[in-house]
Write a protein that holds these residues in place. Structure first.
Motif, mmCIF file in Angstrom:
data_model
loop_
_atom_site.group_PDB
_atom_site.id
_atom_site.type_symbol
_atom_site.label_atom_id
_atom_site.label_comp_id
_atom_site.label_asym_id
_atom_site.label_seq_id
_atom_site.Cartn_x
_atom_site.Cartn_y
_atom_site.Cartn_z
ATOM 1 N N PHE A 156 0.819 -1.198 0.000
ATOM 2 C CA PHE A 156 0.000 0.000 0.000
ATOM 3 C C PHE A 156 0.856 1.252 0.000
ATOM 4 O O PHE A 156 2.027 1.213 0.280
ATOM 5 N N ASN A 181 -3.724 1.184 11.170
ATOM 6 C CA ASN A 181 -3.264 0.174 10.226
ATOM 7 C C ASN A 181 -3.968 -1.148 10.542
ATOM 8 O O ASN A 181 -4.164 -1.486 11.709
ATOM 9 N N GLU A 207 -12.927 -5.555 8.009
ATOM 10 C CA GLU A 207 -12.917 -4.377 7.138
ATOM 11 C C GLU A 207 -14.084 -4.538 6.162
ATOM 12 O O GLU A 207 -14.141 -5.494 5.400
ATOM 13 N N ALA A 214 -9.667 -7.598 -0.317
ATOM 14 C CA ALA A 214 -8.266 -7.419 0.068
ATOM 15 C C ALA A 214 -7.381 -8.511 -0.513
ATOM 16 O O ALA A 214 -7.862 -9.559 -0.976
ATOM 17 N N GLU A 236 -1.945 -7.531 2.810
ATOM 18 C CA GLU A 236 -2.110 -6.099 2.576
ATOM 19 C C GLU A 236 -2.231 -5.374 3.920
ATOM 20 O O GLU A 236 -2.830 -5.887 4.866
ATOM 21 N N ARG A 261 -3.856 -2.116 5.319
ATOM 22 C CA ARG A 261 -4.795 -1.058 4.964
ATOM 23 C C ARG A 261 -4.918 -0.036 6.087
ATOM 24 O O ARG A 261 -4.784 -0.364 7.260
ATOM 25 N N GLN A 262 -5.248 1.196 5.694
ATOM 26 C CA GLN A 262 -5.544 2.217 6.674
ATOM 27 C C GLN A 262 -7.070 2.280 6.822
ATOM 28 O O GLN A 262 -7.792 2.435 5.828
ATOM 29 N N ASP A 292 -11.957 0.823 5.203
ATOM 30 C CA ASP A 292 -10.820 1.436 4.511
ATOM 31 C C ASP A 292 -11.124 2.917 4.290
ATOM 32 O O ASP A 292 -12.216 3.269 3.806
#
Length: 312
Positions: free
Chosen positions: A11, A71, A150, A156, A160, A162-163, A186
């Motif tokens: 990312f 994160n 998420e 996903a 990964e 992700r934020q 996300d």
């Protein structure tokens, strides 16, 4: 995308939270897969740049200075069945497949759900202390990082980072242990601006919260286990409550890493960036990765994994 690639970009820095822009720390992670996917020797190691890191200890929990973006390590892509998770016991804490009766574990398809109904993963630098009696649930922690669901639209990729923004949580009681399930989205998802608390999920995604509770209630039944129970009668708790839970488990992780906790022999605290007694060199980290088998073709999956199960 071919998951057998031994290294890939995960990312880049992203923006936005709610109605205003938020600066998110830019960092790039990649993964290195070892062994054969869907076998017991499969491992997913993490790197930042050319340096090995632990996804449990080295990836920061917070992705911005305001501590409003988190994160999240993606372990299981939505609609897949392989039960993958960060190994808290193995050095560098790679993702590997859970084991049941000596075989790689797959979750059942409980009608009408196929595999996991969200991208499933963990919040780094959190730990549910197994000696801590949670006053909200009257149960102790499950000895793992916090789980995160998420709920954005994009499926996903395993490994990964992700934020996400935290929206709420449900309190699963799994075999007598507290097992929080954090609901997050996300920050780049089109719905992210509209979803700012757990109540917004029902407004924008009607039925989704009920389906989430139903999934967690039933998913172990095909394996011969009873239905799961929840604290708060399965009610999803709001954002403020959830951020307190995240902060508490982050504090428990910090105490773990600072030796302010009785030594849990089942936890590997080896890391490459967090100062402390468990810091390891990149040479040692590379040696850990080298002990895993080299990448190999995927192990075939038994077609029974695709079976529908009907739970009354």
């Amino acid at each position: 995308m071919n998951l057998r690639s031994t290294s890939r970009l995960i990312f880049k820095g992203v923006k936005l939270l709610s109605a205003r822009a938020v600066t998110v720390r830019s960092m790039a992670y990649s993964i290195e897969e070892r062994g054969s996917q869907y076998s017991l020797d499969y491992r997913v190691y993490f790197k930042k740049g050319d340096k090995y890191v632990s996804p449990f200890h080295d990836v920061p929990l917070y992705a911005n200075a305001e501590k409003t973006v988190y994160n999240a390590i993606m372990e299981v892509p939505r609609w897949s069945n392989a039960k993958m998770e960060i190994s808290v016991a193995d050095k560098l804490n790679p993702i590997k497949q859970d084991v049941k009766k000596g075989k790689a574990r797959f979750v059942s398809n409980v009608f009408p759900y196929h595999g996991y109904m969200w991208n499933y993963g963990a919040l780094p630098q959190t730990w549910e202390d197994p000696s801590h009696m949670d006053p909200n649930t009257n149960c102790k922690g499950d000895n793992d990082p916090l789980d995160v669901c998420e709920i954005g639209y994009r499926v996903a990729k395993r490994g990964e980072v992700r934020q996400v923004k935290v929206l709420g949580c449900v309190a699963l009681i799994d075999e007598g242990e507290t097992d929080w399930k954090v609901l997050a989205i996300d920050v780049t998802d089109p719905l992210a601006e509209k979803l700012n608390d757990v109540s917004d999920i029902e407004t924008e995604m009607p039925g989704f919260l009920a389906a989430t509770v139903e999934w967690f209630t039933k998913y172990k039944v095909p394996a011969g286990k009873p239905k799961n129970n929840f604290a708060f009668n399965g009610k999803a708790m709001d954002k403020d409550f959830t951020t307190r839970i995240v902060a508490e488990t982050h504090d428990q992780w910090e105490k773990l890493m600072k030796n302010q906790h009785s030594d849990p022999t089942s936890i590997s605290r080896a890391n490459t960036t967090v100062a402390g007694d468990y810091l390891v060199s990149q040479t040692d980290a590379a040696g850990v990765v080298a002990t895993s088998p080299p990448p190999a073709p995927d192990t075939p999956i038994d077609p029974i994994v695709d079976k529908w199960h009907y739970v009354q």
